[in-house]
Enzyme design. Structure first.
Site, PDB file in Angstrom:
ATOM      1  N   LYS A 187      40.234  30.662  28.278  1.00  9.80           N
ATOM      2  CA  LYS A 187      39.915  29.285  28.649  1.00  9.80           C
ATOM      3  C   LYS A 187      40.954  28.303  28.107  1.00  9.80           C
ATOM      4  O   LYS A 187      41.136  27.214  28.666  1.00  9.80           O
ATOM      5  CB  LYS A 187      38.500  28.924  28.186  1.00  9.80           C
ATOM      6  CG  LYS A 187      37.425  29.638  29.008  1.00  9.80           C
ATOM      7  CD  LYS A 187      37.578  29.342  30.492  1.00  9.80           C
ATOM      8  CE  LYS A 187      36.615  30.063  31.369  1.00  9.80           C
ATOM      9  NZ  LYS A 187      36.786  29.752  32.800  1.00  9.80           N
ATOM     10  N   VAL A 202      25.462  25.262  29.987  1.00  9.93           N
ATOM     11  CA  VAL A 202      24.365  24.950  30.906  1.00  9.93           C
ATOM     12  C   VAL A 202      23.644  26.232  31.341  1.00  9.93           C
ATOM     13  O   VAL A 202      24.226  27.326  31.308  1.00  9.93           O
ATOM     14  CB  VAL A 202      24.875  24.182  32.140  1.00  9.93           C
ATOM     15  CG1 VAL A 202      25.400  22.813  31.727  1.00  9.93           C
ATOM     16  CG2 VAL A 202      25.964  24.959  32.868  1.00  9.93           C
ATOM     17  N   ASN A 253      36.796  27.644  39.882  1.00 11.92           N
ATOM     18  CA  ASN A 253      35.527  27.746  39.176  1.00 11.92           C
ATOM     19  C   ASN A 253      35.236  29.160  38.667  1.00 11.92           C
ATOM     20  O   ASN A 253      34.552  29.331  37.664  1.00 11.92           O
ATOM     21  CB  ASN A 253      34.402  27.304  40.120  1.00 11.92           C
ATOM     22  CG  ASN A 253      33.029  27.604  39.591  1.00 11.92           C
ATOM     23  OD1 ASN A 253      32.465  26.850  38.811  1.00 11.92           O
ATOM     24  ND2 ASN A 253      32.455  28.732  40.017  1.00 11.92           N
ATOM     25  N   ARG A 272      28.046  39.608  49.029  1.00 15.41           N
ATOM     26  CA  ARG A 272      27.755  38.374  48.307  1.00 15.41           C
ATOM     27  C   ARG A 272      28.163  37.152  49.129  1.00 15.41           C
ATOM     28  O   ARG A 272      27.543  36.095  49.040  1.00 15.41           O
ATOM     29  CB  ARG A 272      28.470  38.370  46.949  1.00 15.41           C
ATOM     30  CG  ARG A 272      27.782  39.245  45.914  1.00 15.41           C
ATOM     31  CD  ARG A 272      28.563  39.285  44.612  1.00 15.41           C
ATOM     32  NE  ARG A 272      28.717  37.974  44.010  1.00 15.41           N
ATOM     33  CZ  ARG A 272      27.805  37.368  43.245  1.00 15.41           C
ATOM     34  NH1 ARG A 272      26.636  37.964  43.030  1.00 15.41           N
ATOM     35  NH2 ARG A 272      28.049  36.187  42.717  1.00 15.41           N
ATOM     36  N   TYR A 280      37.492  35.566  25.469  1.00 15.60           N
ATOM     37  CA  TYR A 280      37.082  34.539  26.437  1.00 15.60           C
ATOM     38  C   TYR A 280      37.665  33.182  26.051  1.00 15.60           C
ATOM     39  O   TYR A 280      38.200  32.460  26.905  1.00 15.60           O
ATOM     40  CB  TYR A 280      35.556  34.454  26.477  1.00 15.60           C
ATOM     41  CG  TYR A 280      35.018  33.321  27.320  1.00 15.60           C
ATOM     42  CD1 TYR A 280      34.935  33.440  28.705  1.00 15.60           C
ATOM     43  CD2 TYR A 280      34.585  32.129  26.731  1.00 15.60           C
ATOM     44  CE1 TYR A 280      34.437  32.404  29.489  1.00 15.60           C
ATOM     45  CE2 TYR A 280      34.096  31.087  27.505  1.00 15.60           C
ATOM     46  CZ  TYR A 280      34.016  31.231  28.879  1.00 15.60           C
ATOM     47  OH  TYR A 280      33.531  30.197  29.639  1.00 15.60           O
ATOM     48  N   ASP A 305      37.847  40.288  45.150  1.00 10.05           N
ATOM     49  CA  ASP A 305      37.514  40.568  43.760  1.00 10.05           C
ATOM     50  C   ASP A 305      38.683  40.109  42.892  1.00 10.05           C
ATOM     51  O   ASP A 305      39.766  40.696  42.932  1.00 10.05           O
ATOM     52  CB  ASP A 305      37.272  42.074  43.582  1.00 10.05           C
ATOM     53  CG  ASP A 305      36.782  42.430  42.203  1.00 10.05           C
ATOM     54  OD1 ASP A 305      36.928  41.599  41.274  1.00 10.05           O
ATOM     55  OD2 ASP A 305      36.265  43.547  42.023  1.00 10.05           O
ATOM     56  N   THR A 337      23.011  28.591  33.524  1.00 10.89           N
ATOM     57  CA  THR A 337      23.362  29.402  34.679  1.00 10.89           C
ATOM     58  C   THR A 337      23.250  30.873  34.274  1.00 10.89           C
ATOM     59  O   THR A 337      22.903  31.187  33.129  1.00 10.89           O
ATOM     60  CB  THR A 337      24.801  29.110  35.122  1.00 10.89           C
ATOM     61  OG1 THR A 337      25.678  29.427  34.027  1.00 10.89           O
ATOM     62  CG2 THR A 337      24.970  27.652  35.513  1.00 10.89           C
TER      63      THR A 337
END
Length: 253
Positions: free
Chosen positions: A144, A171, A81, A37, A140, A55, A173
């Site tokens: 956050k 957004v 990010n 990647r 999740y 990872d 993605t």
């Protein structure tokens, strides 16, 4: 010209932020989950300085990533990010919560730190008692919230650093899905702005931003006692202490 390291920049908002920063004349080092990647990321982000692979679902690899980043020299800003949404709870917790903690502790202290959170953190709970006993309870939204707690703890302890958290919005993605209703460009503009802008509005710390505007975050993130418990729990899980003193002296710019 600034030098910025961005986790999770092989695609999505991280890649878009990298391209935007490079187009402004800044130097950017990318991060990808693995070497394959990473090679793809260098093709997609023309002009990147280099890419480092690790990872983040592995604590050991995250520690090794910090070593790789430090070997490249000092950065002016780090954008945390990388993140997961659809994943088992343990993986969510390791990537979204522990990885930013580890990298914050171990990477040479930059002038600016930007943490990607989400509006979903508003419904999160810290669940600090679950860190060792019941990771499966952590969602999740909780992770956050942890990111914002970390950001605000950094603001208290490192007065010479601008540390802020960002809600990029829902957004379109890979994570957000093609049907996400918000503007993709606005999804990465705030973290780019916080990383390099001389705008006085960006030269603050411990704030939560949405589209370059300060907004209120979950009040639980402001609880200093909870922040301290959070740091202690992360230390006990990773073996890494949060450094109260600077690894190297810096000045805000």
């Amino acid at each position: 010209m600034a030098r910025i390291f961005i986790t999770g920049s092989a695609d999505g908002l991280g890649q878009l932020a990298a391209n935007a920063l490079i187009s402004q004349g800044h130097k950017v080092v990318l991060h990808a989950r693995n070497a394959a990647r990473g090679r793809e990321a260098l093709v997609k982000v023309c002009g990147a300085e280099t890419v480092v692979a690790a990872d983040l679902s592995s604590v050991d690899e995250t520690i090794q990533l910090a070593e790789k980043v430090n070997a490249l020299g000092r950065f002016d800003a780090v954008i945390h990010n990388a993140g997961l949404y659809h994943a088992p709870a343990k993986e969510l917790f390791t990537v979204n919560t522990l990885a930013p903690y580890i990298l914050t502790c171990l990477v040479q202290k930059p002038q600016r730190l930007i943490y990607l959170s989400s509006d979903m953190h508003e419904g999160g709970l810290s669940k600090l008692d679950s860190f060792k006993t019941d990771i499966g309870r952590i969602t999740y939204s909780d992770t956050k919230l942890h990111v914002v707690m970390l950001c605000k703890a950094v603001e208290r302890k490192w007065s010479e650093v601008y540390a802020n958290a960002v809600n990029p919005g829902w957004v379109p993605t890979k994570m957000g899905g093609a049907g996400a209703p918000e503007n993709l460009e606005k999804g990465f503009q705030t973290q780019v702005w916080l990383a390099v802008s001389n705008d006085e509005r960006a030269k603050v710390s411990g704030r939560f931003f949405y589209h370059q505007k300060e907004v209120r975050s979950n009040p639980e993130a402001d609880d200093e006692q909870l922040q301290e418990i959070f740091l202690t729990q992360c230390k006990e899980l990773t073996g890494i202490s949060f450094p109260d003193e600077a690894l190297h002296s810096i000045c805000k710019t």
